[in-house]
Motif scaffolding. Sequence first.
Motif, mmCIF file in Angstrom:
data_model
loop_
_atom_site.group_PDB
_atom_site.id
_atom_site.type_symbol
_atom_site.label_atom_id
_atom_site.label_comp_id
_atom_site.label_asym_id
_atom_site.label_seq_id
_atom_site.Cartn_x
_atom_site.Cartn_y
_atom_site.Cartn_z
ATOM 1 N N VAL A 47 80.610 -38.365 -51.900
ATOM 2 C CA VAL A 47 79.943 -39.003 -51.108
ATOM 3 C C VAL A 47 79.701 -38.951 -49.495
ATOM 4 O O VAL A 47 80.629 -38.789 -49.056
ATOM 5 C CB VAL A 47 79.927 -40.685 -51.326
ATOM 6 C CG1 VAL A 47 79.093 -41.527 -50.537
ATOM 7 C CG2 VAL A 47 79.915 -40.952 -52.935
ATOM 8 N N LEU A 101 78.108 -40.180 -45.958
ATOM 9 C CA LEU A 101 77.019 -41.019 -45.033
ATOM 10 C C LEU A 101 76.731 -40.394 -43.878
ATOM 11 O O LEU A 101 77.480 -39.699 -42.922
ATOM 12 C CB LEU A 101 77.766 -42.229 -44.730
ATOM 13 C CG LEU A 101 77.673 -43.394 -45.633
ATOM 14 C CD1 LEU A 101 78.529 -43.016 -46.801
ATOM 15 C CD2 LEU A 101 78.556 -44.501 -45.289
ATOM 16 N N VAL A 152 72.954 -42.297 -47.306
ATOM 17 C CA VAL A 152 73.958 -42.076 -48.138
ATOM 18 C C VAL A 152 73.456 -41.083 -49.368
ATOM 19 O O VAL A 152 72.606 -41.141 -49.893
ATOM 20 C CB VAL A 152 74.318 -43.448 -49.155
ATOM 21 C CG1 VAL A 152 75.750 -43.136 -49.795
ATOM 22 C CG2 VAL A 152 74.698 -44.451 -48.000
ATOM 23 N N ILE A 188 75.758 -48.672 -54.440
ATOM 24 C CA ILE A 188 76.281 -48.917 -53.325
ATOM 25 C C ILE A 188 76.403 -50.549 -52.931
ATOM 26 O O ILE A 188 75.137 -51.024 -53.423
ATOM 27 C CB ILE A 188 75.217 -48.365 -52.135
ATOM 28 C CG1 ILE A 188 75.418 -46.839 -52.344
ATOM 29 C CG2 ILE A 188 75.759 -48.603 -50.693
ATOM 30 C CD1 ILE A 188 74.289 -46.201 -51.487
ATOM 31 N N MET A 237 76.923 -52.696 -47.327
ATOM 32 C CA MET A 237 76.965 -51.755 -45.896
ATOM 33 C C MET A 237 76.832 -52.306 -44.534
ATOM 34 O O MET A 237 76.465 -53.532 -44.566
ATOM 35 C CB MET A 237 75.409 -50.826 -46.014
ATOM 36 C CG MET A 237 75.127 -50.359 -47.374
ATOM 37 S SD MET A 237 73.646 -49.213 -47.635
ATOM 38 C CE MET A 237 74.118 -47.773 -46.714
ATOM 39 N N SER A 242 74.089 -55.880 -51.246
ATOM 40 C CA SER A 242 73.367 -55.303 -52.014
ATOM 41 C C SER A 242 72.057 -56.144 -52.330
ATOM 42 O O SER A 242 70.800 -55.659 -52.392
ATOM 43 C CB SER A 242 73.816 -54.814 -53.373
ATOM 44 O OG SER A 242 74.308 -55.952 -53.853
ATOM 45 N N ASN A 261 67.308 -49.497 -51.041
ATOM 46 C CA ASN A 261 68.124 -49.349 -51.923
ATOM 47 C C ASN A 261 67.505 -48.210 -52.754
ATOM 48 O O ASN A 261 68.294 -47.616 -53.508
ATOM 49 C CB ASN A 261 68.365 -50.662 -52.993
ATOM 50 C CG ASN A 261 68.996 -51.635 -52.238
ATOM 51 O OD1 ASN A 261 69.965 -51.315 -51.377
ATOM 52 N ND2 ASN A 261 68.936 -52.797 -52.758
ATOM 53 N N ASN A 317 68.798 -45.461 -50.438
ATOM 54 C CA ASN A 317 70.107 -45.397 -50.348
ATOM 55 C C ASN A 317 70.493 -45.401 -48.849
ATOM 56 O O ASN A 317 71.122 -44.387 -48.253
ATOM 57 C CB ASN A 317 70.891 -44.241 -51.138
ATOM 58 C CG ASN A 317 70.846 -44.416 -52.621
ATOM 59 O OD1 ASN A 317 70.994 -45.550 -53.016
ATOM 60 N ND2 ASN A 317 70.636 -43.214 -53.342
ATOM 61 N N ALA A 323 79.897 -48.037 -46.051
ATOM 62 C CA ALA A 323 79.491 -48.427 -47.209
ATOM 63 C C ALA A 323 80.519 -48.589 -48.297
ATOM 64 O O ALA A 323 81.458 -47.779 -48.308
ATOM 65 C CB ALA A 323 78.303 -47.617 -47.635
ATOM 66 N N ASP A 324 80.164 -49.655 -49.159
ATOM 67 C CA ASP A 324 81.467 -49.738 -50.269
ATOM 68 C C ASP A 324 80.562 -49.091 -51.383
ATOM 69 O O ASP A 324 79.520 -49.497 -52.054
ATOM 70 C CB ASP A 324 81.682 -51.307 -50.664
ATOM 71 C CG ASP A 324 82.264 -52.023 -49.351
ATOM 72 O OD1 ASP A 324 81.995 -53.265 -49.228
ATOM 73 O OD2 ASP A 324 83.087 -51.206 -48.825
ATOM 74 N N VAL A 325 81.099 -47.986 -51.976
ATOM 75 C CA VAL A 325 80.523 -47.223 -52.735
ATOM 76 C C VAL A 325 81.458 -47.066 -54.304
ATOM 77 O O VAL A 325 82.347 -46.703 -54.048
ATOM 78 C CB VAL A 325 80.462 -45.803 -52.357
ATOM 79 C CG1 VAL A 325 79.533 -44.932 -53.457
ATOM 80 C CG2 VAL A 325 79.469 -45.939 -51.062
#
Length: 121
Positions: free
Chosen positions: A2, A4, A24, A31, A34, A53, A73, A76, A97-99
């Motif tokens: 991943v 960014l 992303v 995802i 963010m 999200s 979204n 991304n 970001a939490d992926v």
Amino acid sequence: QVQLVESGGGLVQAGGSLRLSCAVSGSFFRINGMRWYRQAPGKQRELVAAITSGGNTNYADSVKGRFTISRDNVKNTAYLEMNSLKPEDTAVYFCNADVRRTTYGDLASEWGRGTQVTVSS
């Protein structure tokens, strides 16, 4: 993997505006949250703005009313609209970001390399 990638930084006069983007890319399932952080020379990295999200947002007191975080979204991508910029906003701005890479995998905190924002007085 991943990635960014931030863009949109630059030099602007006080009172001006900039729009940062964080795209992303790579292989992932979803995802979650963010965020935008910033780090000025000699200072600790600080949270500027966050978005879930579902679109709920949160801001540092220092930027409330001047900055707006948003996300697309489908693309991304997260954005940070910065208005009424001040010299004290000068910093490197980082996207976070939490992926979730797979359907049932753990969330991973991913970071971009940052983009420089310089506000002249």
